[in-house]
Design a protein around this motif. Structure first.
Motif, PDB file in Angstrom:
ATOM      1  N   GLN A 142      -5.128 -11.777   3.519  1.00  0.00           N
ATOM      2  CA  GLN A 142      -3.979 -10.891   3.496  1.00  0.00           C
ATOM      3  C   GLN A 142      -4.449  -9.437   3.555  1.00  0.00           C
ATOM      4  O   GLN A 142      -5.361  -9.057   2.829  1.00  0.00           O
ATOM      5  N   ARG A 144      -2.166  -6.624   3.606  1.00  0.00           N
ATOM      6  CA  ARG A 144      -1.070  -5.706   3.316  1.00  0.00           C
ATOM      7  C   ARG A 144      -1.348  -4.967   2.007  1.00  0.00           C
ATOM      8  O   ARG A 144      -1.698  -5.581   1.000  1.00  0.00           O
ATOM      9  N   ARG A 150       0.456   1.830  -2.868  1.00  0.00           N
ATOM     10  CA  ARG A 150       0.947   2.809  -1.897  1.00  0.00           C
ATOM     11  C   ARG A 150       1.757   3.906  -2.580  1.00  0.00           C
ATOM     12  O   ARG A 150       1.634   5.086  -2.242  1.00  0.00           O
TER      13      ARG A 150
END
Length: 389
Positions: A142, A144, A150
């Motif tokens: 993964q 992301r 973020r």
């Protein structure tokens, strides 16, 4: 079994070689990875490119006049975009000069290790798969970035850029006064999920720094220090069998053992880092020792190219060497301003490139808010490090 692309076709390679034995060896070595077509002359190579425009890569023996071939390719709109790997014994080829610029993507010396070219070929196949599927190639991990990471990056970078703006202005003026050249240095880097972006720093080197790199290999801190094996050395298998070399290569008109040669090539460093780097300016040494040169990367963090904590983004020529499954795992983590490797081995001349990869992979597997917080605290303690690297 041939590696198939998204549309079900094989990656096609045109190998230009007039020696039947070398052509047979090439097909045996790489025929399971790609569909190989052999052209025995420059004229035949140009014919194949015209007749079969779906060829993905040309591997060209320089002895067959690469200059004439590349000029002919450039002047033909059908073949102008074909990528070429050049096999040569010329160590002074400048890929930024004509006719190589924009057409030759890599150079391998005669006697190259098969696994080195295999890695390069696998990368090109993966790259085309990615392009054909619009970036939807099945990934083993993964990639992301977590929402918490973020949000923290965006808010933190915005606040720090606002607070540090007076310092950034002063440093920009000093860089301009210290030496000729631009204030900021932007270079291509490969980050999370093999995403390529421009990473920014205050310029700390001379404007001709990139041109000096090839002459500084002996100063690389990641080079393996070992006694050079003699050219006629035998591998362990041949020594135990009591025979002559069973896998000879002819390199620079000398016979060498293929296994010994590959072992030597494998020992070459994957990363580049120099102590007392002669390319660094007077002000640049201070900016590096205090990590002030890294401050423009807050802009990269604000954009989402990087995170405060992650694995250092690599130049494309370094990232291309890390396409094997065990290495590629490091790209499952965000690119970072600081990271586990930096706080564990910062300034350590004894660190090897394998240790660095292992630390990067470990972070990719284990990163969390707690881990990031620990790394940030340790980075703040180490930021005034004394060693000049």
């Amino acid at each position: 079994m041939l590696t198939e692309l998204a549309n079900g076709t094989a990656f096609r390679v045109l190998y230009v070689e007039n020696d039947p034995q070398m052509a047979a060896d090439f097909n045996q070595a790489f025929g399971q990875t790609a569909s190989i077509t052999v052209a025995r002359s420059l004229k035949e190579a140009l014919y194949y490119l015209e007749a079969e425009p779906d060829i993905d890569l040309v591997v060209f023996n320089d002895r067959l006049n690469s200059t004439l071939f590349l000029n002919a390719v450039r002047n033909n709109p059908v073949t102008a975009k074909v990528s070429t790997i050049l096999l040569t014994d010329n160590p002074s080829i400048d890929l930024h000069a004509e006719p190589f610029r924009g057409r030759v993507i890599d150079v391998f010396n005669y006697g190259y290790a098969e696994e080195s070219l295999q890695t390069r070929l696998s990368y090109l196949i993966r790259k085309k798969q990615y392009a054909e599927t619009g970036g939807n190639v099945e990934k083993p991990v993964q990639v992301r970035m977590p929402i918490w990471k973020r949000v923290f990056d965006f808010v933190g970078a915005f606040i720090l850029l606002l607070l540090l703006s007076p310092i950034l202005l002063v440093v920009a003026i000093l860089v301009k006064l210290d030496s000729k050249g631009p204030i900021f240095y932007g270079s291509k880097r490969v980050g999370m999920g093999y995403k390529v972006f421009n990473m920014y720093k205050f310029r700390t080197m001379r404007t001709d720094a990139d041109k000096m790199l090839s002459s500084m290999a002996s100063l690389n801190m990641y080079n393996t220090k070992k006694e050079e094996e003699p050219a006629d050395a035998l591998c362990e298998a041949c020594q135990l069998a009591g025979t002559g070399c069973q896998r000879p290569l002819f390199l620079d008109d000398k016979q060498v053992c293929e296994d010994v040669h590959f072992r030597t090539e494998k020992a070459k460093a994957m990363f580049s880092k120099f102590k007392e780097d002669p390319r660094v300016t007077r002000l640049g040494k201070f900016l590096r020792n205090t990590s002030i040169d890294e401050l423009p990367q807050f802009y990269n963090i604000l954009r989402g190219d990087m995170s405060f904590v992650g694995n250092r983004p690599l130049p494309p020529y370094e990232a291309e060497k890390l396409t094997a499954a065990g290495y590629a795992r490091r790209f499952a983590a965000p690119a970072g301003l600081t990271g586990l490797w930096q706080v564990t081995k910062r300034g350590g001349a004894a660190v090897s490139d394998q240790e660095r990869i292992q630390l990067d992979v470990l972070y990719a597997k284990k990163f969390s808010f707690k881990t990031d917080l620990m790394i940030v605290i340790r980075t703040l303690k180490a930021v005034w490090q004394k060693e000049n690297v």
